[in-house]
Scaffold this motif. Structure first.
Motif, mmCIF file in Angstrom:
data_model
loop_
_atom_site.group_PDB
_atom_site.id
_atom_site.type_symbol
_atom_site.label_atom_id
_atom_site.label_comp_id
_atom_site.label_asym_id
_atom_site.label_seq_id
_atom_site.Cartn_x
_atom_site.Cartn_y
_atom_site.Cartn_z
ATOM 1 N N SER A 110 0.807 -1.217 0.000
ATOM 2 C CA SER A 110 0.000 0.000 0.000
ATOM 3 C C SER A 110 0.841 1.268 0.000
ATOM 4 O O SER A 110 0.324 2.364 -0.211
ATOM 5 N N ASN A 111 2.130 1.145 0.234
ATOM 6 C CA ASN A 111 2.978 2.328 0.396
ATOM 7 C C ASN A 111 4.046 2.454 -0.673
ATOM 8 O O ASN A 111 5.099 3.060 -0.445
ATOM 9 N N VAL A 112 3.803 1.901 -1.854
ATOM 10 C CA VAL A 112 4.783 1.978 -2.934
ATOM 11 C C VAL A 112 4.782 3.376 -3.533
ATOM 12 O O VAL A 112 3.728 3.896 -3.914
ATOM 13 N N LYS A 113 5.943 3.967 -3.640
ATOM 14 C CA LYS A 113 6.061 5.354 -4.095
ATOM 15 C C LYS A 113 6.666 5.434 -5.494
ATOM 16 O O LYS A 113 7.530 6.276 -5.774
ATOM 17 N N TYR A 114 6.241 4.564 -6.370
ATOM 18 C CA TYR A 114 6.678 4.628 -7.760
ATOM 19 C C TYR A 114 5.677 3.886 -8.627
ATOM 20 O O TYR A 114 4.910 3.049 -8.148
ATOM 21 N N ASP A 115 5.659 4.224 -9.904
ATOM 22 C CA ASP A 115 4.888 3.487 -10.900
ATOM 23 C C ASP A 115 5.886 2.678 -11.724
ATOM 24 O O ASP A 115 6.880 3.236 -12.216
ATOM 25 N N PRO A 116 5.680 1.355 -11.871
ATOM 26 C CA PRO A 116 6.678 0.511 -12.541
ATOM 27 C C PRO A 116 7.053 0.970 -13.946
ATOM 28 O O PRO A 116 8.174 0.719 -14.399
ATOM 29 N N VAL A 117 6.125 1.634 -14.645
ATOM 30 C CA VAL A 117 6.398 2.092 -16.006
ATOM 31 C C VAL A 117 6.611 3.601 -16.054
ATOM 32 O O VAL A 117 7.630 4.088 -16.535
ATOM 33 N N LYS A 118 5.665 4.382 -15.512
ATOM 34 C CA LYS A 118 5.697 5.840 -15.658
ATOM 35 C C LYS A 118 6.866 6.492 -14.921
ATOM 36 O O LYS A 118 7.318 7.565 -15.317
ATOM 37 N N SER A 119 7.343 5.882 -13.848
ATOM 38 C CA SER A 119 8.434 6.479 -13.076
ATOM 39 C C SER A 119 9.805 6.181 -13.661
ATOM 40 O O SER A 119 10.812 6.647 -13.127
ATOM 41 N N PHE A 120 9.842 5.435 -14.775
ATOM 42 C CA PHE A 120 11.124 4.977 -15.312
ATOM 43 C C PHE A 120 11.173 5.062 -16.836
ATOM 44 O O PHE A 120 10.147 5.201 -17.499
ATOM 45 N N GLU A 121 12.381 4.974 -17.325
ATOM 46 C CA GLU A 121 12.646 4.724 -18.744
ATOM 47 C C GLU A 121 13.243 3.322 -18.806
ATOM 48 O O GLU A 121 14.434 3.137 -18.570
ATOM 49 N N PRO A 122 12.413 2.288 -19.050
ATOM 50 C CA PRO A 122 12.956 0.929 -19.121
ATOM 51 C C PRO A 122 13.988 0.810 -20.240
ATOM 52 O O PRO A 122 13.737 1.233 -21.368
ATOM 53 N N VAL A 123 15.136 0.247 -19.914
ATOM 54 C CA VAL A 123 16.245 0.169 -20.871
ATOM 55 C C VAL A 123 16.332 -1.201 -21.529
ATOM 56 O O VAL A 123 16.319 -1.316 -22.758
ATOM 57 N N ALA A 124 16.427 -2.271 -20.716
ATOM 58 C CA ALA A 124 16.647 -3.597 -21.303
ATOM 59 C C ALA A 124 16.270 -4.700 -20.324
ATOM 60 O O ALA A 124 16.460 -4.564 -19.112
ATOM 61 N N LEU A 125 15.750 -5.778 -20.878
ATOM 62 C CA LEU A 125 15.534 -7.010 -20.122
ATOM 63 C C LEU A 125 16.855 -7.761 -20.101
ATOM 64 O O LEU A 125 17.423 -8.068 -21.145
#
Length: 329
Positions: A110-125
């Motif tokens: 309930s206390n996560v302070k980020y969005d897995p996609v919007k808070s980042f620029e995903p670079v590579a798997l």
């Protein structure tokens, strides 16, 4: 005359955009001009940390700048992830390496302070790895069909995982949900303790990723009954998938990925992606990853990896929903 003036105005309006685009392209070509930090959201010694250190060494050789691994463990990867997302927005000199919990935490905490996609620029798997369903070598079930038949005769089947709310925990819960088998979760502080209790006979089953369990399996101390991916892994061709036992729409895996925080220029993201994909596909690195139980040569572009992260957010959110697992609401 009027048309000429309008055209001149339009072109003058485009000029700043062209200059900005050129500047970004030039900065991407020059990047990096100073050391780059790689924040690993787990403690030293695990798969995530190992991948980070291998990658850092290779990137340093390519870009002729130091790539420094900084471990920021805590809360299943949440501490390091939030550090990069919230304190290094738009910072092209701070990277994050995190695992599957990156996309799972928002559905369980309930206390996560980020969005897995919007808070980042995903670079590579970077790597992917299935989970194993593990038993002792002297378990009465020697095959997956035998295990499923045995499980149906049990009143309760304790299964160990690396902890509440993680991929190994949810893998067992989804199996319980889809089959009706009496799986009962027993959380541990890591995969090692859960596997040790199976080895000691205190627990019938452990679910562990293939990297953490590699030594136990290769030494014959534990026997894999199945993998949690939809199909057999090319690295573990002798181990069947749960779908082969009739468990429909069951496909879960662990993975580790690389990120910038949001607003880092796309040309820098794409340039780094190309180098990382090349590095992870080279024979020495790929062989090293395979020896530890993971696949690395996926070839995902930054855009494809961003899509993958978004899909995994939805996938794990659905697993939490259907299984009813709650960790910290």
């Amino acid at each position: 005359m009027i048309r000429r003036r309008l055209l001149a105005c339009a072109l003058s309006g485009l000029a700043p955009l062209a200059v900005h685009t050129t500047a970004v392209a030039e900065s991407a070509a020059a990047w990096p001009t100073k050391p780059v930090n790689i924040v690993v959201s787990f403690a030293p010694g695990g798969a995530t940390d190992l991948v980070g250190r291998v990658l850092a060494k290779e990137l340093q050789a390519v870009f002729k700048q130091p790539f420094v691994v900084i471990n920021k463990p805590g809360a299943g990867g949440q501490v390091g992830t939030e550090y990069v997302a919230n304190q290094h927005k738009g910072d092209a000199y701070t990277l994050l390496i995190s695992a599957t919990g990156h996309v799972m935490a928002p559905s369980s905490q309930s206390n996560v302070k980020y969005d897995p996609v919007k808070s980042f620029e995903p670079v590579a798997l970077l790597i992917t790895m299935p989970n194993y369903l593990l038993v002792r070598p002297d378990h009465p079930a020697k095959t997956l069909p035998e295990f499923m038949a045995w499980a149906k005769t049990q009143k309760s089947i304790g299964f160990g995982s690396a902890g509440n709310g993680g991929a190994t925990h949810l893998s067992g819960e989804l199996l319980r949900h889809k089959t009706g088998l009496p799986f009962a979760h027993v959380p541990y502080q890591g995969n090692g303790p859960s596997m040790n209790d199976v080895l000691a006979g205190h627990l019938p089953v452990a679910i562990s990723d293939t990297v953490s369990s590699a030594s136990m399996v290769s030494s014959g101390k534990l026997r894999p009954i199945a993998v949690t991916t939809a199909k057999r892994s090319p690295l573990f061709k002798d181990v069947p998938s749960l779908s082969e036992a009739g468990v429909k729409d069951y496909d879960l895996q662990n993975w580790v990925g690389l990120y910038f925080s949001a607003n880092v220029p796309k040309p820098i993201v794409e340039r780094l992606n190309k180098e990382v994909v090349r590095i992870m596909s080279t024979e020495p690195v790929r062989s090293q990853m395979e020896k530890m139980g993971a696949e690395s040569a996926n070839g995902y572009s930054a855009a494809r990896y961003t899509q993958f992260v978004g899909d995994e957010v939805k996938n794990w959110a659905n697993v939490f929903k259907v299984t009813g697992v709650q960790v910290n609401q």
